[in-house]
Scaffold this motif. Structure first.
Motif, PDB file in Angstrom:
ATOM      1  N   HIS A  49       0.834  -1.213   0.000  1.00 42.53           N
ATOM      2  CA  HIS A  49       0.000   0.000   0.000  1.00 42.53           C
ATOM      3  C   HIS A  49       0.863   1.255   0.000  1.00 42.53           C
ATOM      4  O   HIS A  49       1.588   1.514   0.950  1.00 42.53           O
ATOM      5  CB  HIS A  49      -0.942   0.037   1.206  1.00 42.53           C
ATOM      6  N   HIS A  51       0.984   5.574  -1.412  1.00 38.46           N
ATOM      7  CA  HIS A  51       0.506   6.760  -2.124  1.00 38.46           C
ATOM      8  C   HIS A  51       1.774   7.508  -2.530  1.00 38.46           C
ATOM      9  O   HIS A  51       2.287   8.343  -1.784  1.00 38.46           O
ATOM     10  CB  HIS A  51      -0.369   7.647  -1.241  1.00 38.46           C
ATOM     11  N   HIS A 177      -9.878   1.567   1.841  1.00 36.80           N
ATOM     12  CA  HIS A 177      -9.480   1.865   3.219  1.00 36.80           C
ATOM     13  C   HIS A 177     -10.654   1.534   4.154  1.00 36.80           C
ATOM     14  O   HIS A 177     -11.799   1.825   3.822  1.00 36.80           O
ATOM     15  CB  HIS A 177      -9.164   3.351   3.375  1.00 36.80           C
ATOM     16  N   HIS A 199      -5.728  -0.992   6.308  1.00 33.66           N
ATOM     17  CA  HIS A 199      -5.629  -0.447   7.673  1.00 33.66           C
ATOM     18  C   HIS A 199      -6.220  -1.383   8.724  1.00 33.66           C
ATOM     19  O   HIS A 199      -5.501  -2.007   9.449  1.00 33.66           O
ATOM     20  CB  HIS A 199      -6.211   0.967   7.810  1.00 33.66           C
ATOM     21  N   ASP A 249       2.229   3.097   3.007  1.00 28.93           N
ATOM     22  CA  ASP A 249       1.240   4.178   2.932  1.00 28.93           C
ATOM     23  C   ASP A 249       1.849   5.471   2.368  1.00 28.93           C
ATOM     24  O   ASP A 249       2.730   5.410   1.526  1.00 28.93           O
ATOM     25  CB  ASP A 249       0.570   4.368   4.299  1.00 28.93           C
TER      26      ASP A 249
HETATM   27 ZN   LIG Z   1      -3.962   4.700   1.911  1.00 30.07          ZN
END
Ligand SMILES: [Zn+2]
Length: 340
Positions: A49, A51, A177, A199, A249
């Motif tokens: 995961h 970004h 998410h 998460h 993340d």
């Molecule tokens: Zn995320």
């Protein structure tokens, strides 16, 4: 091509002295053999995961809450993304991707902001790199069609039935998410029958029951959860029920180094080093449908070679624990990302 050393083989990472033979980007032979190599050979990481887009904003937003940082449309990261030029975004993402390769990551699952344009921007950043990308577009169904699937912000932000159904019809991934701030958005996220949840910091008994029944894979990002102040995920309880993978993340909150995430997860939770290494490799590959994340014949040859005789690692009594809890980017000797 052949690589010799102590190989961490299969899904249990059984250490075997010997060599891996690679032909046309595939592991064709894994064999025990006498070797004087001090290399440690393991599967390259799958960062489940990311970004990457917010590479333009590293360490911005000290002291802000999770909503102030990342909630669409006006959280800090979204404002900074709107302000940055396309070239700035491409350059910043390319730097993060290069660092991910250097630190042993062979593939990653990205939630990409900015619709179709955002997906295309990341494709430009990937130009010339060997890391394998699984990009999930956001915001529009067109972004899903332009990428490998749809990455939903979370069920509290709206109803994602149309996107979920479109992804299913296109035979693409749908991730969402859930349970980051609290438990309220977990049931509606699970009702969408996603390919994976991200998460799950706040599952309640009902959600554990659903995981027992439905075995929806989960990606945990414990460093991110700590930084945003939402708590930490119950990794042991999740692992007892389903596939759990590890992700770093947002790049603006944490370095996308899987070494750092593994060490943190291993020292945070009641999980074995082998379990953590699995979370960092084959679990993410399973979620994304990639034929990698494991040293076994027939797998794509995406491997990480560490210097087992570095000042940091020399003399380690347990090689898997040393890789998970101690190794870092300075111990990397070679990252083998043979193209397909
Ligand atoms: Zn995320």
């Amino acid at each position: 091509m052949e690589i010799e050393g102590t190989m961490l083989t299969g899904r249990a990472f059984e250490p075997i002295e010997g060599r891996v033979v690679i032909e046309d980007g595939e592991i064709t032979t894994v064999e025990e053999a006498a070797t004087d190599s001090d290399a440690i050979v393991l599967p390259a990481f799958v960062n489940a995961h990311t970004h990457i887009g917010d590479s333009i904003a590293k360490e911005a937003g000290a002291g802000l809450s999770l909503d102030e940082l990342v909630a669409p449309p006006d959280g800090l990261k979204h404002r900074l993304l709107r302000q940055a030029s396309r070239d700035e975004k491409v350059d910043a993402m390319a730097r993060s991707l290069q660092f991910m390769e250097q630190s042993g990551t062979g593939a990653f699952i990205e939630f990409r902001e900015g619709g179709v344009e955002g997906v295309e921007t990341l494709e430009d950043a990937l130009e010339g790199l060997a890391i394998e990308s699984v990009v999930l577009g956001r915001e529009t169904v067109d972004a899903m069609h332009a990428s490998d699937g749809f990455g939903a912000s979370g069920a509290r932000d709206g109803d994602f039935d149309a996107e979920r159904n479109a992804a299913r019809r296109a035979d693409k991934l749908f991730g969402i998410h859930a349970g980051e701030r609290d438990s309220a958005d977990i049931n509606p996220a699970m009702d969408l029958d996603p390919d994976f949840l991200v998460h799950m910091v706040h599952p309640e008994p009902l959600h554990y029951q659903r995981l027992d029944d439905e075995a929806t894979p989960v990606v945990v990002c414990p460093r991110s959860n700590l930084v945003t102040g939402v708590g930490v995920p119950p990794i042991r309880e999740l692992l007892d029920r389903t596939t759990v993978a590890l992700g770093t993340d947002n790049v603006f909150l944490n370095s996308p180094s899987m070494f750092r995430e593994m060490e943190f997860a291993s020292k945070l939770a009641d999980v074995s080093a082998r379990e953590v290494l699995g979370m960092a490799t084959w679990a993410g590959a399973d979620i994304a449908g990639l034929n990698t994340g494991e040293i076994a014949e027939g797998k794509d040859a995406r491997l990480l070679v560490l210097d087992g005789d570095s000042d940091n690692l020399a003399g380690a009594q347990d090689v898997v624990r040393a890789v998970v809890r101690r190794a870092g980017v300075d111990d990397v000797r070679e990252v083998v990302l043979a193209s397909e």
